[in-house]
Design a protein around this motif. Sequence first.
Motif, short mmCIF file in Angstrom:
data_model
loop_
_atom_site.label_atom_id
_atom_site.label_comp_id
_atom_site.label_asym_id
_atom_site.label_seq_id
_atom_site.Cartn_x
_atom_site.Cartn_y
_atom_site.Cartn_z
N LEU A 212 0.84 -1.20 0.00
CA LEU A 212 0.00 0.00 0.00
C LEU A 212 0.87 1.24 0.00
O LEU A 212 0.64 2.19 -0.74
CB LEU A 212 -0.93 -0.01 1.21
CG LEU A 212 -1.87 1.19 1.36
CD1 LEU A 212 -2.81 1.30 0.17
CD2 LEU A 212 -2.66 1.07 2.66
N GLY A 213 1.89 1.23 0.84
CA GLY A 213 2.94 2.23 0.77
C GLY A 213 2.52 3.65 1.09
O GLY A 213 1.47 3.91 1.69
N GLY A 217 0.38 3.13 4.19
CA GLY A 217 0.84 1.84 4.70
C GLY A 217 1.22 1.91 6.17
O GLY A 217 0.72 1.11 6.98
N PRO A 218 2.11 2.84 6.58
CA PRO A 218 2.44 2.95 8.00
C PRO A 218 1.23 3.29 8.87
O PRO A 218 1.11 2.78 9.99
CB PRO A 218 3.48 4.08 8.02
CG PRO A 218 4.10 4.04 6.66
CD PRO A 218 2.99 3.65 5.73
N GLY A 266 -6.52 -5.72 -3.36
CA GLY A 266 -5.42 -5.32 -4.21
C GLY A 266 -5.85 -4.32 -5.27
O GLY A 266 -5.11 -3.37 -5.59
N TYR A 267 -7.04 -4.50 -5.80
CA TYR A 267 -7.60 -3.52 -6.73
C TYR A 267 -7.79 -2.18 -6.05
O TYR A 267 -7.45 -1.12 -6.59
CB TYR A 267 -8.92 -4.03 -7.30
CG TYR A 267 -9.70 -3.00 -8.08
CD1 TYR A 267 -9.39 -2.74 -9.41
CD2 TYR A 267 -10.72 -2.29 -7.48
CE1 TYR A 267 -10.09 -1.79 -10.13
CE2 TYR A 267 -11.43 -1.32 -8.19
CZ TYR A 267 -11.11 -1.08 -9.51
OH TYR A 267 -11.81 -0.12 -10.21
N ALA A 268 -8.34 -2.22 -4.82
CA ALA A 268 -8.57 -0.97 -4.08
C ALA A 268 -7.27 -0.21 -3.86
O ALA A 268 -7.24 1.03 -3.92
CB ALA A 268 -9.24 -1.28 -2.75
N THR A 273 -7.02 3.20 -1.79
CA THR A 273 -8.08 2.93 -0.83
C THR A 273 -7.60 1.86 0.15
O THR A 273 -7.04 0.85 -0.27
CB THR A 273 -9.36 2.43 -1.55
OG1 THR A 273 -9.85 3.47 -2.39
CG2 THR A 273 -10.43 2.01 -0.56
N ILE A 274 -7.81 2.08 1.44
CA ILE A 274 -7.47 1.08 2.45
C ILE A 274 -8.52 -0.02 2.39
O ILE A 274 -9.71 0.25 2.57
CB ILE A 274 -7.40 1.70 3.86
CG1 ILE A 274 -6.30 2.75 3.92
CG2 ILE A 274 -7.17 0.62 4.90
CD1 ILE A 274 -6.25 3.51 5.25
#
Length: 568
Positions: A212-213, A217-218, A266-268, A273-274
Amino acid sequence: MTTLPTFAPNFTTPYESGNRNQTTSWSDCIRFYQELAQAYPDVLHFVEIGRSDAGRPLHAGIVTADGEFDRERLKAQGRPVFFNNNGIHPGEPEGVDGCMALVRDFCLQPERRAALGKTVFLFIPLYNVDGSLNRQNTSRVNQEGPESFGFRGNSLHLDLNRDFIKCDSLNAQAFNQFFSAWSPDVMVDTHTSNGADYHYTMTLIQTQTDKLGYGLGPFLKDQMLPAIYAEMAERGWPTCPYVNPIKDIPDHGIEDFLETPRFSTGYAALHHTIGFMPETHMLKPFADRYESMRALVETVLNFTVANATSIQRLRAEAREAASVNKEVAVHWTADHSQPSQFLFKGYEAVYHPSTIGQYVRLSYNREQPWEKTIPYFNHFIADISVKQPKAYVVPQSWRAVLERLLWNGVRMQQISEDQVMDVDVYRITGVTSRPHAYEGHLFHDDLTLQSHREQVKVEAGDYLIPLDQPQARYIVETLEPQGHDSFFRWGFFNSCLEKKEAYSDYVFEDTAAEILRDEPAVRVAFDAWKQENPALLHDQTAVLDFIFARCQRFIEPEWNRYPVLRIN
Protein backbone atom coordinates in the motif's frame (compact mmCIF):
# COMPACT_ATOMS: atom_id res chain seq x y z
CA MET A 1 -51.99 -13.17 -7.85
CA THR A 2 -49.77 -13.95 -4.85
CA THR A 3 -48.81 -10.93 -2.76
CA LEU A 4 -45.42 -11.14 -1.12
CA PRO A 5 -45.33 -10.27 2.58
CA THR A 6 -43.85 -6.88 3.39
CA PHE A 7 -40.85 -6.38 5.68
CA ALA A 8 -42.37 -3.27 7.29
CA PRO A 9 -42.74 -1.95 9.94
CA ASN A 10 -39.78 -3.41 11.86
CA PHE A 11 -37.87 -4.70 8.84
CA THR A 12 -36.74 -7.90 10.47
CA THR A 13 -34.29 -9.63 8.13
CA PRO A 14 -34.75 -13.24 6.95
CA TYR A 15 -31.74 -14.20 9.09
CA GLU A 16 -33.26 -12.65 12.23
CA SER A 17 -36.71 -14.12 11.63
CA GLY A 18 -35.45 -17.68 11.25
CA ASN A 19 -33.27 -20.02 13.29
CA ARG A 20 -30.11 -17.93 12.80
CA ASN A 21 -28.79 -20.54 10.37
CA GLN A 22 -30.32 -19.02 7.25
CA THR A 23 -29.16 -16.47 4.72
CA THR A 24 -31.39 -14.32 2.60
CA SER A 25 -32.19 -15.08 -1.01
CA TRP A 26 -31.31 -12.50 -3.66
CA SER A 27 -34.95 -11.61 -4.34
CA ASP A 28 -35.72 -11.13 -0.63
CA CYS A 29 -32.53 -9.12 -0.16
CA ILE A 30 -33.34 -6.68 -2.97
CA ARG A 31 -36.99 -6.39 -1.97
CA PHE A 32 -35.91 -5.66 1.62
CA TYR A 33 -33.78 -2.72 0.51
CA GLN A 34 -36.35 -1.43 -1.95
CA GLU A 35 -39.03 -1.35 0.75
CA LEU A 36 -36.61 0.17 3.25
CA ALA A 37 -35.61 2.91 0.79
CA GLN A 38 -39.27 3.64 0.08
CA ALA A 39 -40.03 3.91 3.80
CA TYR A 40 -36.93 5.99 4.61
CA PRO A 41 -36.10 8.01 1.49
CA ASP A 42 -34.13 10.61 3.50
CA VAL A 43 -31.76 7.92 4.83
CA LEU A 44 -31.33 5.30 2.09
CA HIS A 45 -30.99 5.66 -1.67
CA PHE A 46 -31.04 2.29 -3.46
CA VAL A 47 -30.25 2.08 -7.18
CA GLU A 48 -29.29 -0.24 -10.02
CA ILE A 49 -25.68 0.25 -11.15
CA GLY A 50 -25.36 -2.40 -13.83
CA ARG A 51 -26.33 -5.87 -15.00
CA SER A 52 -24.91 -9.32 -14.43
CA ASP A 53 -23.86 -11.53 -17.32
CA ALA A 54 -27.20 -13.33 -17.05
CA GLY A 55 -29.01 -10.00 -17.39
CA ARG A 56 -30.01 -9.49 -13.77
CA PRO A 57 -29.74 -6.10 -12.06
CA LEU A 58 -26.77 -5.27 -9.84
CA HIS A 59 -27.67 -2.85 -7.04
CA ALA A 60 -25.92 -0.46 -4.68
CA GLY A 61 -27.10 1.64 -1.76
CA ILE A 62 -26.11 4.94 -0.19
CA VAL A 63 -26.78 5.95 3.42
CA THR A 64 -26.12 9.45 4.77
CA ALA A 65 -27.14 11.20 7.96
CA ASP A 66 -28.47 14.26 6.14
CA GLY A 67 -30.22 12.73 3.13
CA GLU A 68 -27.71 13.97 0.55
CA PHE A 69 -27.12 11.27 -2.07
CA ASP A 70 -25.77 13.12 -5.11
CA ARG A 71 -22.25 11.86 -5.70
CA GLU A 72 -20.87 15.05 -7.22
CA ARG A 73 -22.20 17.21 -4.40
CA LEU A 74 -20.89 14.78 -1.81
CA LYS A 75 -17.46 14.77 -3.44
CA ALA A 76 -17.46 18.56 -3.71
CA GLN A 77 -18.12 18.69 0.04
CA GLY A 78 -15.13 16.39 0.65
CA ARG A 79 -17.30 13.82 2.42
CA PRO A 80 -15.54 10.60 3.57
CA VAL A 81 -16.78 7.41 1.90
CA PHE A 82 -16.89 3.99 3.55
CA PHE A 83 -17.70 1.10 1.19
CA ASN A 84 -19.03 -2.33 2.18
CA ASN A 85 -19.05 -5.00 -0.56
CA ASN A 86 -20.92 -8.24 0.08
CA GLY A 87 -21.72 -11.54 -1.58
CA ILE A 88 -18.86 -11.75 -4.07
CA HIS A 89 -18.81 -15.41 -3.00
CA PRO A 90 -22.47 -16.15 -2.24
CA GLY A 91 -21.54 -19.28 -0.30
CA GLU A 92 -19.89 -16.94 2.23
CA PRO A 93 -22.98 -14.87 3.02
CA GLU A 94 -22.77 -13.53 6.58
CA GLY A 95 -21.79 -10.09 5.31
CA VAL A 96 -24.91 -10.00 3.13
CA ASP A 97 -27.21 -10.54 6.12
CA GLY A 98 -25.19 -8.32 8.45
CA CYS A 99 -25.30 -5.41 6.00
CA MET A 100 -29.10 -5.69 5.77
CA ALA A 101 -29.42 -5.34 9.54
CA LEU A 102 -26.91 -2.50 9.74
CA VAL A 103 -28.63 -0.45 7.03
CA ARG A 104 -31.99 -1.13 8.71
CA ASP A 105 -30.56 0.18 11.98
CA PHE A 106 -29.34 3.35 10.26
CA CYS A 107 -32.92 3.90 9.15
CA LEU A 108 -34.66 3.05 12.43
CA GLN A 109 -32.14 4.41 14.95
CA PRO A 110 -31.48 8.16 14.68
CA GLU A 111 -28.53 7.97 17.09
CA ARG A 112 -26.76 5.38 14.95
CA ARG A 113 -27.40 7.45 11.85
CA ALA A 114 -26.14 10.61 13.52
CA ALA A 115 -22.93 8.80 14.50
CA LEU A 116 -22.04 8.66 10.80
CA GLY A 117 -21.51 12.42 10.85
CA LYS A 118 -20.45 13.44 7.34
CA THR A 119 -19.39 9.91 6.35
CA VAL A 120 -21.17 8.26 3.42
CA PHE A 121 -21.99 4.58 3.94
CA LEU A 122 -21.85 3.02 0.48
CA PHE A 123 -22.66 -0.65 -0.10
CA ILE A 124 -23.30 -3.36 -2.67
CA PRO A 125 -25.76 -5.76 -1.05
CA LEU A 126 -25.00 -8.85 -3.11
CA TYR A 127 -22.32 -8.52 -5.79
CA ASN A 128 -22.39 -11.98 -7.42
CA VAL A 129 -26.05 -11.93 -8.35
CA ASP A 130 -25.94 -14.94 -10.67
CA GLY A 131 -24.01 -17.10 -8.22
CA SER A 132 -26.45 -16.29 -5.43
CA LEU A 133 -29.28 -17.79 -7.47
CA ASN A 134 -27.38 -21.08 -7.88
CA ARG A 135 -28.63 -22.02 -4.43
CA GLN A 136 -27.89 -25.31 -2.61
CA ASN A 137 -26.07 -26.51 0.51
CA THR A 138 -23.29 -28.65 -0.92
CA SER A 139 -20.70 -26.47 -2.67
CA ARG A 140 -18.96 -25.28 0.52
CA VAL A 141 -17.49 -28.66 1.40
CA ASN A 142 -16.35 -28.11 4.99
CA GLN A 143 -18.49 -25.16 6.08
CA GLU A 144 -20.86 -25.09 9.08
CA GLY A 145 -24.08 -23.57 7.71
CA PRO A 146 -26.13 -21.81 6.68
CA GLU A 147 -28.84 -24.21 5.58
CA SER A 148 -28.82 -23.04 1.96
CA PHE A 149 -26.55 -20.62 0.11
CA GLY A 150 -25.26 -19.55 -3.29
CA PHE A 151 -22.29 -20.62 -5.40
CA ARG A 152 -18.85 -19.06 -5.88
CA GLY A 153 -18.91 -18.97 -9.70
CA ASN A 154 -21.05 -16.53 -11.62
CA SER A 155 -23.03 -17.38 -14.77
CA LEU A 156 -19.74 -17.46 -16.75
CA HIS A 157 -18.28 -19.78 -14.09
CA LEU A 158 -15.86 -17.02 -13.07
CA ASP A 159 -14.65 -16.30 -9.57
CA LEU A 160 -15.42 -12.57 -9.34
CA ASN A 161 -12.71 -12.09 -6.74
CA ARG A 162 -10.17 -12.78 -9.48
CA ASP A 163 -11.78 -10.48 -12.02
CA PHE A 164 -11.27 -6.91 -10.82
CA ILE A 165 -8.42 -6.14 -13.26
CA LYS A 166 -9.33 -8.25 -16.29
CA CYS A 167 -13.08 -7.44 -16.08
CA ASP A 168 -14.34 -10.43 -18.03
CA SER A 169 -17.69 -10.14 -16.23
CA LEU A 170 -20.24 -7.38 -16.59
CA ASN A 171 -20.25 -7.23 -12.79
CA ALA A 172 -16.58 -6.23 -12.73
CA GLN A 173 -17.06 -3.71 -15.50
CA ALA A 174 -19.83 -2.04 -13.52
CA PHE A 175 -17.81 -2.32 -10.30
CA ASN A 176 -14.74 -0.63 -11.84
CA GLN A 177 -16.80 2.35 -12.93
CA PHE A 178 -18.74 2.52 -9.65
CA PHE A 179 -15.62 2.25 -7.48
CA SER A 180 -13.53 4.76 -9.39
CA ALA A 181 -16.41 7.25 -9.51
CA TRP A 182 -16.92 7.13 -5.74
CA SER A 183 -13.24 6.57 -4.79
CA PRO A 184 -14.00 5.24 -1.30
CA ASP A 185 -11.54 5.97 1.49
CA VAL A 186 -11.97 2.56 3.17
CA MET A 187 -13.47 -0.68 1.86
CA VAL A 188 -14.58 -3.86 3.64
CA ASP A 189 -15.29 -6.86 1.38
CA THR A 190 -16.84 -9.71 3.41
CA HIS A 191 -15.76 -13.39 3.12
CA THR A 192 -15.49 -16.79 4.84
CA SER A 193 -12.21 -18.73 5.00
CA ASN A 194 -11.16 -22.32 4.50
CA GLY A 195 -7.93 -23.60 6.02
CA ALA A 196 -6.43 -24.63 9.37
CA ASP A 197 -8.41 -25.00 12.60
CA TYR A 198 -7.90 -22.47 15.42
CA HIS A 199 -9.83 -20.58 18.09
CA TYR A 200 -10.74 -17.43 16.17
CA THR A 201 -14.06 -16.87 14.45
CA MET A 202 -12.73 -13.75 12.68
CA THR A 203 -9.48 -13.44 10.75
CA LEU A 204 -8.48 -10.41 8.72
CA ILE A 205 -6.76 -9.73 5.42
CA GLN A 206 -5.81 -6.09 4.98
CA THR A 207 -4.19 -4.34 2.07
CA GLN A 208 -0.58 -5.45 2.50
CA THR A 209 0.90 -2.45 4.27
CA ASP A 210 4.28 -2.30 2.50
CA LYS A 211 2.59 -2.65 -0.88
CA LEU A 212 0.00 0.00 0.00
CA GLY A 213 2.94 2.23 0.77
CA TYR A 214 3.23 6.00 0.93
CA GLY A 215 1.88 7.33 4.24
CA LEU A 216 -1.14 5.05 4.10
CA GLY A 217 0.84 1.84 4.70
CA PRO A 218 2.44 2.95 8.00
CA PHE A 219 -0.87 4.47 9.14
CA LEU A 220 -2.69 1.19 8.48
CA LYS A 221 0.00 -0.89 10.18
CA ASP A 222 0.74 1.29 13.21
CA GLN A 223 -2.61 2.92 13.97
CA MET A 224 -5.61 1.41 12.19
CA LEU A 225 -4.93 -2.32 12.61
CA PRO A 226 -4.07 -2.12 16.35
CA ALA A 227 -7.26 -0.14 16.95
CA ILE A 228 -9.36 -2.66 15.03
CA TYR A 229 -7.87 -5.64 16.87
CA ALA A 230 -8.41 -3.92 20.23
CA GLU A 231 -12.05 -3.05 19.57
CA MET A 232 -12.84 -6.50 18.21
CA ALA A 233 -11.42 -8.05 21.40
CA GLU A 234 -13.55 -5.68 23.48
CA ARG A 235 -16.62 -6.75 21.50
CA GLY A 236 -15.90 -10.38 22.36
CA TRP A 237 -14.52 -11.35 18.95
CA PRO A 238 -10.73 -11.55 19.29
CA THR A 239 -9.27 -11.41 15.79
CA CYS A 240 -6.05 -12.59 14.21
CA PRO A 241 -4.39 -12.02 10.84
CA TYR A 242 -5.62 -14.28 8.07
CA VAL A 243 -4.14 -17.72 8.77
CA ASN A 244 -1.86 -18.25 5.78
CA PRO A 245 0.65 -20.82 7.10
CA ILE A 246 4.14 -20.83 5.62
CA LYS A 247 4.16 -24.62 6.07
CA ASP A 248 1.36 -27.06 6.78
CA ILE A 249 0.18 -25.72 10.17
CA PRO A 250 0.13 -22.29 11.87
CA ASP A 251 2.70 -23.37 14.49
CA HIS A 252 5.55 -22.61 12.06
CA GLY A 253 4.31 -19.11 11.34
CA ILE A 254 1.87 -17.28 9.11
CA GLU A 255 2.45 -14.85 6.25
CA ASP A 256 0.46 -11.86 5.05
CA PHE A 257 -1.69 -12.71 2.07
CA LEU A 258 -0.33 -10.79 -0.93
CA GLU A 259 -3.60 -9.51 -2.37
CA THR A 260 -2.66 -8.54 -5.90
CA PRO A 261 -5.04 -6.40 -8.00
CA ARG A 262 -7.11 -9.33 -9.21
CA PHE A 263 -8.54 -9.37 -5.66
CA SER A 264 -10.78 -6.64 -4.26
CA THR A 265 -8.29 -5.29 -1.71
CA GLY A 266 -5.42 -5.32 -4.21
CA TYR A 267 -7.60 -3.52 -6.73
CA ALA A 268 -8.57 -0.97 -4.08
CA ALA A 269 -4.89 -0.28 -3.38
CA LEU A 270 -4.44 0.89 -6.99
CA HIS A 271 -6.87 3.67 -6.05
CA HIS A 272 -5.11 4.33 -2.71
CA THR A 273 -8.08 2.93 -0.83
CA ILE A 274 -7.47 1.08 2.45
CA GLY A 275 -9.04 -2.33 1.94
CA PHE A 276 -10.06 -5.13 4.30
CA MET A 277 -11.15 -8.66 3.51
CA PRO A 278 -12.49 -10.17 6.75
CA GLU A 279 -12.54 -13.97 6.62
CA THR A 280 -14.68 -15.72 9.21
CA HIS A 281 -13.77 -19.32 9.99
CA MET A 282 -15.72 -21.99 8.11
CA LEU A 283 -15.94 -24.37 11.10
CA LYS A 284 -17.62 -21.87 13.41
CA PRO A 285 -21.47 -21.72 13.59
CA PHE A 286 -23.08 -19.39 11.08
CA ALA A 287 -24.60 -17.28 13.86
CA ASP A 288 -21.12 -16.63 15.30
CA ARG A 289 -19.77 -15.80 11.86
CA TYR A 290 -22.65 -13.37 11.34
CA GLU A 291 -22.14 -11.61 14.68
CA SER A 292 -18.38 -11.32 14.29
CA MET A 293 -18.73 -10.01 10.74
CA ARG A 294 -21.18 -7.35 11.78
CA ALA A 295 -18.84 -6.39 14.63
CA LEU A 296 -15.90 -6.11 12.20
CA VAL A 297 -17.76 -3.92 9.71
CA GLU A 298 -18.96 -1.63 12.50
CA THR A 299 -15.47 -1.50 14.03
CA VAL A 300 -13.81 -0.46 10.78
CA LEU A 301 -16.62 2.00 10.09
CA ASN A 302 -16.20 3.57 13.55
CA PHE A 303 -12.48 4.02 13.00
CA THR A 304 -13.09 5.52 9.55
CA VAL A 305 -15.59 8.05 10.92
CA ALA A 306 -13.24 9.04 13.75
CA ASN A 307 -10.13 9.29 11.57
CA ALA A 308 -11.56 10.38 8.24
CA THR A 309 -9.56 13.60 8.08
CA SER A 310 -6.24 11.76 8.45
CA ILE A 311 -7.21 9.04 5.97
CA GLN A 312 -8.31 11.55 3.34
CA ARG A 313 -5.14 13.59 3.78
CA LEU A 314 -2.93 10.52 3.43
CA ARG A 315 -4.81 9.40 0.31
CA ALA A 316 -4.36 12.82 -1.29
CA GLU A 317 -0.64 12.74 -0.47
CA ALA A 318 -0.35 9.23 -1.92
CA ARG A 319 -2.06 10.24 -5.16
CA GLU A 320 0.26 13.23 -5.48
CA ALA A 321 3.37 11.15 -4.75
CA ALA A 322 2.34 8.41 -7.22
CA SER A 323 2.07 10.93 -10.05
CA VAL A 324 5.72 12.00 -9.74
CA ASN A 325 8.30 10.55 -12.14
CA LYS A 326 10.43 8.16 -10.06
CA GLU A 327 11.36 4.52 -9.40
CA VAL A 328 8.21 2.59 -8.46
CA ALA A 329 7.56 -0.99 -7.35
CA VAL A 330 5.32 -3.16 -9.50
CA HIS A 331 5.98 -6.57 -7.92
CA TRP A 332 6.37 -7.65 -4.28
CA THR A 333 7.60 -10.67 -2.32
CA ALA A 334 7.63 -11.65 1.36
CA ASP A 335 10.79 -10.93 3.32
CA HIS A 336 11.25 -13.85 5.72
CA SER A 337 14.34 -12.26 7.26
CA GLN A 338 12.20 -9.78 9.20
CA PRO A 339 9.36 -11.64 10.98
CA SER A 340 7.26 -9.99 13.62
CA GLN A 341 5.40 -11.97 16.31
CA PHE A 342 1.75 -12.75 16.99
CA LEU A 343 0.27 -14.34 20.12
CA PHE A 344 -1.80 -17.06 18.49
CA LYS A 345 -4.46 -19.41 19.87
CA GLY A 346 -4.44 -22.74 18.09
CA TYR A 347 -5.09 -26.44 18.51
CA GLU A 348 -2.65 -29.33 18.61
CA ALA A 349 -1.89 -30.71 15.16
CA VAL A 350 -2.14 -34.50 14.96
CA TYR A 351 -0.68 -36.68 12.21
CA HIS A 352 -1.86 -40.25 11.81
CA PRO A 353 -2.34 -42.82 9.06
CA SER A 354 -5.23 -42.30 6.68
CA THR A 355 -7.96 -44.91 6.67
CA ILE A 356 -8.57 -44.49 2.93
CA GLY A 357 -5.06 -44.25 1.47
CA GLN A 358 -1.43 -45.02 2.20
CA TYR A 359 -0.37 -41.65 3.58
CA VAL A 360 -0.32 -39.64 6.80
CA ARG A 361 -3.16 -37.17 7.26
CA LEU A 362 -3.50 -34.03 9.37
CA SER A 363 -6.19 -33.27 11.93
CA TYR A 364 -6.56 -30.85 14.84
CA ASN A 365 -7.36 -31.88 18.41
CA ARG A 366 -9.69 -29.29 19.96
CA GLU A 367 -9.20 -30.99 23.32
CA GLN A 368 -5.61 -29.73 23.23
CA PRO A 369 -5.74 -25.95 22.80
CA TRP A 370 -2.58 -23.87 22.99
CA GLU A 371 -1.57 -20.23 23.06
CA LYS A 372 1.91 -19.16 22.03
CA THR A 373 3.82 -16.61 20.02
CA ILE A 374 4.37 -17.59 16.40
CA PRO A 375 6.31 -15.85 13.61
CA TYR A 376 4.21 -13.45 11.58
CA PHE A 377 5.79 -12.56 8.24
CA ASN A 378 4.15 -9.24 7.46
CA HIS A 379 7.06 -7.43 5.81
CA PHE A 380 7.20 -7.40 2.00
CA ILE A 381 9.83 -5.96 -0.31
CA ALA A 382 9.72 -4.89 -3.93
CA ASP A 383 11.48 -7.42 -6.14
CA ILE A 384 10.68 -5.62 -9.41
CA SER A 385 10.75 -1.85 -9.80
CA VAL A 386 10.59 0.35 -12.87
CA LYS A 387 11.43 3.92 -13.69
CA GLN A 388 8.04 5.58 -13.99
CA PRO A 389 7.72 7.37 -17.35
CA LYS A 390 6.14 10.75 -17.90
CA ALA A 391 3.46 9.19 -20.08
CA TYR A 392 2.42 6.11 -22.03
CA VAL A 393 1.10 5.83 -25.55
CA VAL A 394 -1.50 3.12 -26.13
CA PRO A 395 -2.39 2.53 -29.79
CA GLN A 396 -6.08 2.98 -30.47
CA SER A 397 -6.37 -0.59 -31.75
CA TRP A 398 -6.02 -2.02 -28.23
CA ARG A 399 -9.61 -1.20 -27.36
CA ALA A 400 -10.04 -3.70 -24.52
CA VAL A 401 -7.16 -2.10 -22.62
CA LEU A 402 -8.31 1.46 -23.28
CA GLU A 403 -11.85 0.82 -22.10
CA ARG A 404 -10.60 -0.62 -18.80
CA LEU A 405 -8.47 2.46 -18.27
CA LEU A 406 -11.49 4.65 -18.94
CA TRP A 407 -13.66 2.64 -16.54
CA ASN A 408 -11.15 3.54 -13.84
CA GLY A 409 -11.22 7.26 -14.43
CA VAL A 410 -7.90 7.45 -16.27
CA ARG A 411 -7.38 10.77 -18.05
CA MET A 412 -6.11 10.38 -21.62
CA GLN A 413 -6.05 12.37 -24.82
CA GLN A 414 -6.07 11.34 -28.44
CA ILE A 415 -3.07 12.34 -30.54
CA SER A 416 -4.25 14.76 -33.22
CA GLU A 417 -1.84 13.92 -36.06
CA ASP A 418 0.65 11.30 -37.16
CA GLN A 419 4.09 11.92 -35.68
CA VAL A 420 7.36 10.24 -34.82
CA MET A 421 8.17 9.99 -31.11
CA ASP A 422 11.37 9.11 -29.29
CA VAL A 423 10.15 6.42 -26.88
CA ASP A 424 11.22 3.44 -24.81
CA VAL A 425 10.04 0.10 -26.19
CA TYR A 426 9.86 -3.27 -24.44
CA ARG A 427 10.60 -6.49 -26.25
CA ILE A 428 9.44 -9.72 -24.65
CA THR A 429 12.42 -12.09 -24.49
CA GLY A 430 10.81 -14.89 -22.46
CA VAL A 431 7.37 -15.89 -21.20
CA THR A 432 6.32 -18.73 -18.89
CA SER A 433 2.58 -19.33 -18.74
CA ARG A 434 0.39 -21.53 -16.58
CA PRO A 435 -0.21 -24.92 -18.22
CA HIS A 436 -3.96 -24.71 -17.67
CA ALA A 437 -6.56 -21.98 -17.96
CA TYR A 438 -6.90 -19.75 -14.91
CA GLU A 439 -10.15 -17.80 -14.65
CA GLY A 440 -10.62 -17.96 -18.39
CA HIS A 441 -7.06 -16.92 -19.33
CA LEU A 442 -3.64 -18.47 -19.83
CA PHE A 443 -2.00 -16.32 -17.20
CA HIS A 444 1.68 -15.43 -17.75
CA ASP A 445 3.49 -16.22 -14.51
CA ASP A 446 6.96 -15.03 -15.49
CA LEU A 447 8.43 -12.91 -18.22
CA THR A 448 11.72 -11.27 -19.13
CA LEU A 449 12.05 -8.01 -21.02
CA GLN A 450 14.57 -5.88 -22.85
CA SER A 451 14.05 -2.13 -23.09
CA HIS A 452 15.57 0.12 -25.71
CA ARG A 453 15.07 3.61 -27.12
CA GLU A 454 13.45 3.80 -30.53
CA GLN A 455 11.84 6.32 -32.85
CA VAL A 456 8.30 5.10 -33.42
CA LYS A 457 5.52 6.47 -35.58
CA VAL A 458 2.33 7.04 -33.61
CA GLU A 459 -0.87 7.67 -35.46
CA ALA A 460 -3.62 10.22 -35.13
CA GLY A 461 -6.19 8.71 -32.77
CA ASP A 462 -3.70 6.87 -30.57
CA TYR A 463 -3.94 7.73 -26.88
CA LEU A 464 -1.44 9.68 -24.81
CA ILE A 465 -1.77 8.87 -21.10
CA PRO A 466 0.13 11.27 -18.82
CA LEU A 467 1.17 10.15 -15.33
CA ASP A 468 0.56 13.49 -13.61
CA GLN A 469 -2.94 12.43 -12.57
CA PRO A 470 -4.64 10.81 -9.56
CA GLN A 471 -4.93 7.41 -11.31
CA ALA A 472 -1.17 7.10 -11.87
CA ARG A 473 -0.76 4.00 -9.73
CA TYR A 474 -3.53 2.14 -11.55
CA ILE A 475 -1.98 3.10 -14.90
CA VAL A 476 1.55 1.97 -14.03
CA GLU A 477 0.62 -1.35 -12.44
CA THR A 478 -1.65 -2.36 -15.32
CA LEU A 479 0.53 -1.15 -18.23
CA GLU A 480 3.94 -2.24 -16.92
CA PRO A 481 4.13 -5.86 -18.16
CA GLN A 482 5.90 -7.17 -15.03
CA GLY A 483 3.23 -5.88 -12.64
CA HIS A 484 1.55 -8.63 -10.60
CA ASP A 485 -1.72 -8.38 -12.51
CA SER A 486 -0.78 -6.30 -15.53
CA PHE A 487 -2.90 -6.44 -18.64
CA PHE A 488 -0.01 -8.25 -20.33
CA ARG A 489 0.05 -11.02 -17.70
CA TRP A 490 -3.68 -11.55 -18.18
CA GLY A 491 -3.19 -12.04 -21.90
CA PHE A 492 -4.55 -8.80 -23.36
CA PHE A 493 -1.51 -8.56 -25.66
CA ASN A 494 -1.10 -12.24 -26.56
CA SER A 495 -1.29 -11.68 -30.30
CA CYS A 496 2.06 -9.84 -30.06
CA LEU A 497 3.67 -13.12 -29.00
CA GLU A 498 2.71 -14.82 -32.27
CA LYS A 499 5.03 -14.84 -35.30
CA LYS A 500 2.75 -14.44 -38.31
CA GLU A 501 4.90 -15.67 -41.20
CA ALA A 502 6.52 -19.07 -41.80
CA TYR A 503 8.90 -20.71 -44.27
CA SER A 504 9.07 -23.73 -46.54
CA ASP A 505 11.93 -25.83 -45.23
CA TYR A 506 13.21 -27.07 -48.62
CA VAL A 507 13.66 -23.45 -49.77
CA PHE A 508 14.71 -21.91 -46.47
CA GLU A 509 17.50 -24.47 -45.98
CA ASP A 510 19.66 -22.59 -48.52
CA THR A 511 18.55 -19.20 -47.21
CA ALA A 512 19.49 -20.21 -43.66
CA ALA A 513 23.03 -20.96 -44.80
CA GLU A 514 23.21 -17.47 -46.34
CA ILE A 515 21.95 -15.92 -43.09
CA LEU A 516 24.66 -17.68 -41.09
CA ARG A 517 27.20 -16.30 -43.56
CA ASP A 518 25.85 -12.74 -43.66
CA GLU A 519 24.70 -12.18 -40.05
CA PRO A 520 27.55 -12.77 -37.56
CA ALA A 521 25.33 -12.33 -34.48
CA VAL A 522 23.08 -15.17 -35.63
CA ARG A 523 26.14 -17.32 -36.38
CA VAL A 524 27.54 -16.81 -32.87
CA ALA A 525 24.18 -17.59 -31.27
CA PHE A 526 23.73 -20.67 -33.44
CA ASP A 527 27.20 -22.01 -32.58
CA ALA A 528 26.41 -21.65 -28.88
CA TRP A 529 23.03 -23.32 -29.35
CA LYS A 530 24.63 -26.28 -31.12
CA GLN A 531 27.01 -26.82 -28.20
CA GLU A 532 24.11 -26.77 -25.73
CA ASN A 533 21.68 -28.85 -27.81
CA PRO A 534 23.61 -31.44 -29.84
CA ALA A 535 20.64 -33.80 -30.03
CA LEU A 536 18.53 -31.14 -31.77
CA LEU A 537 20.90 -30.97 -34.70
CA HIS A 538 19.03 -34.02 -36.02
CA ASP A 539 15.78 -32.01 -36.01
CA GLN A 540 15.50 -29.86 -39.16
CA THR A 541 12.58 -27.85 -37.78
CA ALA A 542 14.44 -27.01 -34.57
CA VAL A 543 17.54 -25.89 -36.50
CA LEU A 544 15.69 -23.77 -39.04
CA ASP A 545 13.33 -22.30 -36.45
CA PHE A 546 16.31 -21.11 -34.40
CA ILE A 547 17.83 -19.27 -37.36
CA PHE A 548 14.50 -17.95 -38.66
CA ALA A 549 13.53 -16.50 -35.26
CA ARG A 550 16.81 -14.59 -34.85
CA CYS A 551 17.69 -13.35 -38.31
CA GLN A 552 17.35 -9.74 -39.40
CA ARG A 553 16.53 -10.54 -43.04
CA PHE A 554 13.00 -11.69 -42.25
CA ILE A 555 12.39 -9.86 -39.01
CA GLU A 556 8.79 -9.08 -38.01
CA PRO A 557 9.01 -5.81 -36.08
CA GLU A 558 5.77 -6.39 -34.16
CA TRP A 559 6.65 -9.91 -32.99
CA ASN A 560 7.38 -9.91 -29.24
CA ARG A 561 7.20 -6.11 -29.24
CA TYR A 562 5.03 -4.73 -26.45
CA PRO A 563 2.80 -2.14 -28.14
CA VAL A 564 2.48 0.25 -25.18
CA LEU A 565 5.17 2.92 -25.51
CA ARG A 566 6.90 4.76 -22.68
CA ILE A 567 7.69 8.48 -22.98
CA ASN A 568 10.55 9.65 -20.81
